[in-house]
Design a protein around this motif. Structure first.
Motif, PDB file in Angstrom:
ATOM      1  N   ILE A  81       0.839  -1.201   0.000  1.00  0.00           N
ATOM      2  CA  ILE A  81       0.000   0.000   0.000  1.00  0.00           C
ATOM      3  C   ILE A  81       0.876   1.255   0.000  1.00  0.00           C
ATOM      4  O   ILE A  81       2.031   1.216   0.422  1.00  0.00           O
ATOM      5  N   HIS A  82       0.318   2.358  -0.466  1.00  0.00           N
ATOM      6  CA  HIS A  82       1.149   3.538  -0.737  1.00  0.00           C
ATOM      7  C   HIS A  82       1.459   4.367   0.507  1.00  0.00           C
ATOM      8  O   HIS A  82       2.319   5.251   0.453  1.00  0.00           O
ATOM      9  N   ARG A  83       0.790   4.091   1.630  1.00  0.00           N
ATOM     10  CA  ARG A  83       1.078   4.801   2.877  1.00  0.00           C
ATOM     11  C   ARG A  83       0.576   3.952   4.046  1.00  0.00           C
ATOM     12  O   ARG A  83      -0.276   3.089   3.873  1.00  0.00           O
ATOM     13  N   PRO A  84       1.095   4.191   5.250  1.00  0.00           N
ATOM     14  CA  PRO A  84       0.643   3.389   6.387  1.00  0.00           C
ATOM     15  C   PRO A  84      -0.779   3.747   6.814  1.00  0.00           C
ATOM     16  O   PRO A  84      -1.219   4.891   6.673  1.00  0.00           O
ATOM     17  N   LEU A  85      -1.498   2.777   7.344  1.00  0.00           N
ATOM     18  CA  LEU A  85      -2.835   2.983   7.876  1.00  0.00           C
ATOM     19  C   LEU A  85      -2.746   3.510   9.312  1.00  0.00           C
ATOM     20  O   LEU A  85      -1.680   3.517   9.916  1.00  0.00           O
ATOM     21  N   MET A  86      -3.893   3.940   9.840  1.00  0.00           N
ATOM     22  CA  MET A  86      -4.057   4.364  11.245  1.00  0.00           C
ATOM     23  C   MET A  86      -3.372   5.682  11.594  1.00  0.00           C
ATOM     24  O   MET A  86      -3.757   6.343  12.545  1.00  0.00           O
ATOM     25  N   ILE A  87      -2.373   6.076  10.827  1.00  0.00           N
ATOM     26  CA  ILE A  87      -1.584   7.261  11.190  1.00  0.00           C
ATOM     27  C   ILE A  87      -2.251   8.517  10.623  1.00  0.00           C
ATOM     28  O   ILE A  87      -2.417   8.651   9.406  1.00  0.00           O
ATOM     29  N   ILE A  88      -2.623   9.425  11.509  1.00  0.00           N
ATOM     30  CA  ILE A  88      -3.249  10.693  11.116  1.00  0.00           C
ATOM     31  C   ILE A  88      -2.246  11.794  11.444  1.00  0.00           C
ATOM     32  O   ILE A  88      -2.128  12.232  12.594  1.00  0.00           O
ATOM     33  N   ASP A  89      -1.507  12.233  10.431  1.00  0.00           N
ATOM     34  CA  ASP A  89      -0.415  13.183  10.674  1.00  0.00           C
ATOM     35  C   ASP A  89      -0.369  14.304   9.645  1.00  0.00           C
ATOM     36  O   ASP A  89       0.643  15.004   9.526  1.00  0.00           O
ATOM     37  N   THR A  90      -1.444  14.484   8.876  1.00  0.00           N
ATOM     38  CA  THR A  90      -1.494  15.581   7.913  1.00  0.00           C
ATOM     39  C   THR A  90      -2.737  16.425   8.158  1.00  0.00           C
ATOM     40  O   THR A  90      -3.765  15.925   8.624  1.00  0.00           O
ATOM     41  N   THR A  91      -2.642  17.702   7.840  1.00  0.00           N
ATOM     42  CA  THR A  91      -3.807  18.581   7.910  1.00  0.00           C
ATOM     43  C   THR A  91      -4.691  18.324   6.689  1.00  0.00           C
ATOM     44  O   THR A  91      -4.278  17.648   5.736  1.00  0.00           O
ATOM     45  N   VAL A  92      -5.881  18.891   6.705  1.00  0.00           N
ATOM     46  CA  VAL A  92      -6.771  18.771   5.550  1.00  0.00           C
ATOM     47  C   VAL A  92      -6.104  19.356   4.310  1.00  0.00           C
ATOM     48  O   VAL A  92      -6.179  18.784   3.218  1.00  0.00           O
ATOM     49  N   THR A  93      -5.425  20.489   4.469  1.00  0.00           N
ATOM     50  CA  THR A  93      -4.739  21.119   3.333  1.00  0.00           C
ATOM     51  C   THR A  93      -3.665  20.196   2.771  1.00  0.00           C
ATOM     52  O   THR A  93      -3.565  20.002   1.547  1.00  0.00           O
ATOM     53  N   GLN A  94      -2.854  19.621   3.634  1.00  0.00           N
ATOM     54  CA  GLN A  94      -1.794  18.708   3.176  1.00  0.00           C
ATOM     55  C   GLN A  94      -2.388  17.479   2.494  1.00  0.00           C
ATOM     56  O   GLN A  94      -1.843  16.986   1.496  1.00  0.00           O
ATOM     57  N   PHE A  95      -3.507  17.000   3.025  1.00  0.00           N
ATOM     58  CA  PHE A  95      -4.180  15.851   2.411  1.00  0.00           C
ATOM     59  C   PHE A  95      -4.608  16.181   0.987  1.00  0.00           C
ATOM     60  O   PHE A  95      -4.376  15.396   0.061  1.00  0.00           O
ATOM     61  N   LEU A  96      -5.208  17.339   0.783  1.00  0.00           N
ATOM     62  CA  LEU A  96      -5.641  17.729  -0.564  1.00  0.00           C
ATOM     63  C   LEU A  96      -4.438  17.954  -1.475  1.00  0.00           C
ATOM     64  O   LEU A  96      -4.460  17.569  -2.644  1.00  0.00           O
ATOM     65  N   GLN A  97      -3.386  18.558  -0.949  1.00  0.00           N
ATOM     66  CA  GLN A  97      -2.193  18.812  -1.760  1.00  0.00           C
ATOM     67  C   GLN A  97      -1.506  17.528  -2.206  1.00  0.00           C
ATOM     68  O   GLN A  97      -0.828  17.508  -3.234  1.00  0.00           O
ATOM     69  N   SER A  98      -1.700  16.461  -1.445  1.00  0.00           N
ATOM     70  CA  SER A  98      -1.054  15.192  -1.803  1.00  0.00           C
ATOM     71  C   SER A  98      -1.536  14.669  -3.153  1.00  0.00           C
ATOM     72  O   SER A  98      -0.842  13.894  -3.810  1.00  0.00           O
ATOM     73  N   PHE A  99      -2.726  15.117  -3.592  1.00  0.00           N
ATOM     74  CA  PHE A  99      -3.265  14.602  -4.843  1.00  0.00           C
ATOM     75  C   PHE A  99      -2.639  15.247  -6.070  1.00  0.00           C
ATOM     76  O   PHE A  99      -2.813  14.752  -7.183  1.00  0.00           O
ATOM     77  N   LYS A 100      -1.893  16.331  -5.892  1.00  0.00           N
ATOM     78  CA  LYS A 100      -1.251  16.938  -7.060  1.00  0.00           C
ATOM     79  C   LYS A 100      -0.120  16.055  -7.584  1.00  0.00           C
ATOM     80  O   LYS A 100       0.275  16.168  -8.744  1.00  0.00           O
ATOM     81  N   ASP A 101       0.403  15.180  -6.727  1.00  0.00           N
ATOM     82  CA  ASP A 101       1.505  14.293  -7.134  1.00  0.00           C
ATOM     83  C   ASP A 101       1.024  12.904  -7.546  1.00  0.00           C
ATOM     84  O   ASP A 101       1.824  12.065  -7.938  1.00  0.00           O
ATOM     85  N   ASN A 102      -0.290  12.670  -7.454  1.00  0.00           N
ATOM     86  CA  ASN A 102      -0.804  11.325  -7.702  1.00  0.00           C
ATOM     87  C   ASN A 102      -1.208  11.077  -9.148  1.00  0.00           C
ATOM     88  O   ASN A 102      -1.704  10.016  -9.483  1.00  0.00           O
ATOM     89  N   GLY A 103      -1.053  12.096  -9.994  1.00  0.00           N
ATOM     90  CA  GLY A 103      -1.413  11.907 -11.400  1.00  0.00           C
ATOM     91  C   GLY A 103      -2.854  11.489 -11.562  1.00  0.00           C
ATOM     92  O   GLY A 103      -3.753  12.011 -10.912  1.00  0.00           O
ATOM     93  N   GLU A 104      -3.079  10.531 -12.431  1.00  0.00           N
ATOM     94  CA  GLU A 104      -4.434  10.067 -12.707  1.00  0.00           C
ATOM     95  C   GLU A 104      -4.993   9.208 -11.583  1.00  0.00           C
ATOM     96  O   GLU A 104      -6.171   8.891 -11.583  1.00  0.00           O
ATOM     97  N   ASN A 105      -4.164   8.847 -10.619  1.00  0.00           N
ATOM     98  CA  ASN A 105      -4.593   7.884  -9.614  1.00  0.00           C
ATOM     99  C   ASN A 105      -5.208   8.517  -8.371  1.00  0.00           C
ATOM    100  O   ASN A 105      -5.755   7.828  -7.534  1.00  0.00           O
ATOM    101  N   GLY A 106      -5.110   9.829  -8.211  1.00  0.00           N
ATOM    102  CA  GLY A 106      -5.601  10.458  -7.007  1.00  0.00           C
ATOM    103  C   GLY A 106      -7.113  10.473  -6.940  1.00  0.00           C
ATOM    104  O   GLY A 106      -7.775  10.935  -7.867  1.00  0.00           O
ATOM    105  N   ALA A 107      -7.675   9.994  -5.831  1.00  0.00           N
ATOM    106  CA  ALA A 107      -9.133   9.907  -5.702  1.00  0.00           C
ATOM    107  C   ALA A 107      -9.786  11.272  -5.731  1.00  0.00           C
ATOM    108  O   ALA A 107     -10.943  11.412  -6.139  1.00  0.00           O
ATOM    109  N   LEU A 108      -9.075  12.329  -5.295  1.00  0.00           N
ATOM    110  CA  LEU A 108      -9.613  13.686  -5.292  1.00  0.00           C
ATOM    111  C   LEU A 108      -8.772  14.618  -6.165  1.00  0.00           C
ATOM    112  O   LEU A 108      -8.710  15.829  -5.933  1.00  0.00           O
ATOM    113  N   ARG A 109      -8.139  14.061  -7.171  1.00  0.00           N
ATOM    114  CA  ARG A 109      -7.267  14.844  -8.059  1.00  0.00           C
ATOM    115  C   ARG A 109      -8.022  16.006  -8.698  1.00  0.00           C
ATOM    116  O   ARG A 109      -7.554  17.146  -8.721  1.00  0.00           O
ATOM    117  N   LYS A 110      -9.223  15.740  -9.229  1.00  0.00           N
ATOM    118  CA  LYS A 110      -9.976  16.774  -9.934  1.00  0.00           C
ATOM    119  C   LYS A 110     -10.413  17.879  -8.977  1.00  0.00           C
ATOM    120  O   LYS A 110     -10.386  19.067  -9.333  1.00  0.00           O
TER     121      LYS A 110
END
Length: 670
Positions: A324-353
């Motif tokens: 899997i691409h990241r560990p489960l259970m660990i909550i260590d990002t803000t909402v902003t960081q979570f959304l920003q993570s999709f800019k690097d996921n290309g076509e695979n990001g669930a919230l890319r659009k």
């Protein structure tokens, strides 16, 4: 042993019915019919029933040939289409067992004939389907024969090529039938593509969790790859309980065979900490896994963590591994960081659009989110943006900013809190968009709960709830709020808050006009609680308004609520118009409606006929108009008195006229 004619018929049937594309099927069928040697060599005929791609590989393997000629066996044969999808070598002996198993006889695991005898895992799901690892057995195409040595043999056609765990060509040691611990320890020598497990392996060793991964039996192991530890502090959060949360004991889950969104108990499930894990598939076909910390503690907060499966269905001696691409259970990002993570996921990001739309609107929305200490985001999925009505709106930055802000709540709002708010009424929650509210509804309990949200005239369903971040939650929804996709009639019909108005309009045929897309309606709709209040205030009138016999009066009343013009009137429009005149005159079907709109404590109030009526939900947009949900109908006392008298008068007059006509006709006939 089958008789020759029976065997030929069965073979021909398999060849004709098989969904795989046999090369030269007609030629094979002719050979089967004409082959006089069938009765002498059933093994030969057995091979001829196979899809040609697998048969050619079988023919080249001396061990497989020997097994087929001399021993009992079960052969799992991929279709030709499965071979076309498959990349890499095919391991024939991994498709063969040295015992014969019909579908009913297949147990949870059977040993393959490959070196080390690695197991094949059998899953029988609730739909009646049977899987071998991740391959489904095509039920109508199984064949059972007896070879010339008297050995029973069974062939099952499957829809995927079976892939065993294999080593890299550069591996120094021979690798056969590893358990999950050995898999982790020797991951650098295995054929795992670019995926590395060094960080997680280091934490597992540090936490002394080796026994968890070498436990005998059949388990599911979720292993985060090094890519998921880009945040420098994340690896330090992988403690013993987090490692437990990555193991589903005593259950083997292959992605195709799994029941999606069915929570499974992880090894981190005890009195003080309860974590479940489930698999689900996005509409783009990408498989994901999520942990849900139902009961947390100081180190392990409640909430859902999502992870994409980057390499699935790797069989090991004691179960199956998914990377899997990241560990489960660990909550260590803000909402902003979570959304920003999709800019690097290309076509695979669930919230890319969603992220792209935020940035196209100028990025101010993201900055606003970042400034909130507590926040909840209703994030539309990638597919939610694929509707034509959004295309023009996206180009309008101001409108798009307003719509995006409608998806943002200044509060930490998970499903549990929504349910508390929804205990006695539909939960009404303010958004960052000024004077705009969202309306939540929860139906069902536990894993069967369905959460819906309405905003700006759009009803959306929460696809994935409670994705936890350090400062709030993200809920993934299936529609973009504030972008209408239905007419006034469609909204009236589907919204549970407007059901009474819809029913009244149906039996009076008032609703017939509301699907007309050539008109622009402004409809003041009394919510159900408003009609219920009239039942208390005027019980007799309320009863008659909902009776078909008095539909004419119901229709007249509803027409007073419907404004028809060449444009719609928002509450902001009406409030501004009210500043320059005592009454705003709005055209209705029959005559006109005179109202004033004022703002009180950030809410709109409708002034009509000396009454103050709260506007419960302003500006519910539809494709042919706008709805304002109000707390009470535009109903006068004289409507009730006159209507009540007229109902009785009309009935009496009708009876008198009928009697008079009957007397006159009788006299005439005499």
């Amino acid at each position: 042993m089958f008789a020759r004619s029976g065997l030929s018929a069965l073979a021909a049937l398999v060849l004709l019915c098989c969904c795989c594309s046999f090369a030269a099927a007609a030629d094979l069928a002719d050979k089967l019919r004409d082959d006089s040697e069938l009765s002498q060599s059933t093994a030969k005929s057995f091979r001829r029933l196979m899809p040609v791609r697998f048969y050619s590989l079988l023919e080249q393997n001396p061990v497989a040939n020997s097994t087929l000629s001399l021993r009992s066996c079960t052969i799992f044969v991929p279709t030709n289409e499965a071979f076309q999808r498959h990349k890499g070598p095919t391991h024939v002996l991994y498709h063969i067992t040295t015992a014969a198993f019909s579908k009913d006889q297949l147990e949870k695991a059977v040993s393959s004939d490959m070196d080390g005898n690695p197991p094949l895992y059998i899953t029988k799901n609730r739909n009646g389907d049977i899987y071998v690892n991740n391959a489904r057995i095509i039920p109508s195409l199984s064949v059972e024969l007896t070879n010339r040595e008297g050995k029973r043999q069974v062939m099952h056609i499957i829809d995927e090529v079976l892939e065993p765990l294999t080593a890299l060509p550069s591996a120094k040691a021979e690798i056969n039938n590893l358990d999950a611990l050995q898999f982790i320890q020797k991951a650098d020598q295995l054929n795992l593509g670019d995926n590395k497990l060094r960080t997680y392996r280091s934490q597992m060793t540090l936490m002394k969790k080796e026994t968890l991964y070498q436990a005998p039996g059949a388990h599911t192991f979720l292993l985060p790859v090094d890519e998921g530890f880009k945040l420098s502090t994340r690896s330090s959060l992988v403690d013993g309980k987090v490692i437990d949360g990555h193991v589903i004991p005593n259950t083997v889950i292959f992605t195709a065979a799994s029941q999606h969104d069915e929570p499974k108990t992880s090894a981190a499930f005890e009195d003080q900490l309860k974590v479940t894990v489930s698999f689900f598939k996005q509409k783009d076909g990408k498989m994901h896994v999520k942990s849900n910390t139902i009961i947390g503690d100081a180190k392990h907060p409640q909430g859902v963590v999502l992870a994409e499966i980057v390499r699935a269905n790797i069989p090991v001696k004691n179960g199956v591994v998914h990377l899997i691409h990241r560990p489960l259970m660990i909550i260590d990002t803000t909402v902003t960081q979570f959304l920003q993570s999709f800019k690097d996921n290309g076509e695979n990001g669930a919230l890319r659009k969603f992220y792209e739309v935020i940035m196209d609107a100028g990025g101010a929305v993201l900055e606003g989110i970042n400034n909130l200490s507590e926040v909840t985001i209703l994030a539309p999925s990638n597919e939610a943006w694929n509707i034509s009505s959004i295309d023009n709106i996206i180009r309008d930055r101001k409108r798009m900013t307003d719509i995006l802000n409608m998806h943002i709540i200044k509060d930490r709002l998970n499903v549990e809190k929504i349910r508390e708010k929804n205990a006695n009424m539909i939960a009404q929650v303010p958004t960052v968009n000024n004077r705009t509210f969202l309306y939540f509804n929860v139906k069902g309990e536990g894993t069967d709960a369905v959460v819906t949200v309405e905003g700006g005239g759009v009803n959306a369903t929460v696809l994935q709830a409670d994705v936890a971040q350090t400062n709030g939650f993200v809920h993934i929804i299936d529609r973009v709020l504030g972008v209408p996709h239905t007419t006034v009639l469609g909204k009236l019909e589907s919204d549970p808050m407007m059901s009474d108005t819809y029913k009244m309009g149906e039996f009076s045929h008032f609703n017939d006009q509301l699907n007309n897309t050539q008109r622009r309606y402004t409809f003041f709709v009394p919510r159900d609680k408003g009609w219920q209040k009239t039942e208390v205030d005027y019980p007799s009138a309320h009863k008659k308004l909902f009776m078909r016999d008095f539909s004419y009066h119901s229709k007249n009343l509803l027409e007073r609520h419907l404004v028809i013009a060449d444009h719609v009137f928002t509450m902001k429009d009406l409030a501004q118009m009210s500043l320059t005149t005592d009454n705003v005159v709005l055209p209705t079907f029959r005559d006109s409606l005179k109202v004033r709109v004022e703002e009180e404590a950030g809410r709109y109030v409708l002034l009509w006929n000396y009454k103050k009526i709260n506007v419960y939900r302003p500006d519910v947009e539809c494709t042919n108009g706008i709805i304002h949900v109000i707390d009470y109908p535009l109903l006068e006392e004289k409507d009730i008195v006159v209507s009540g008298g007229s109902y009785l008068q009309e009935s009496s007059i009708c009876i008198m006229l009928a009697n008079l006509i009957m007397i006159t006709v009788a006299k005439f006939l005499n």
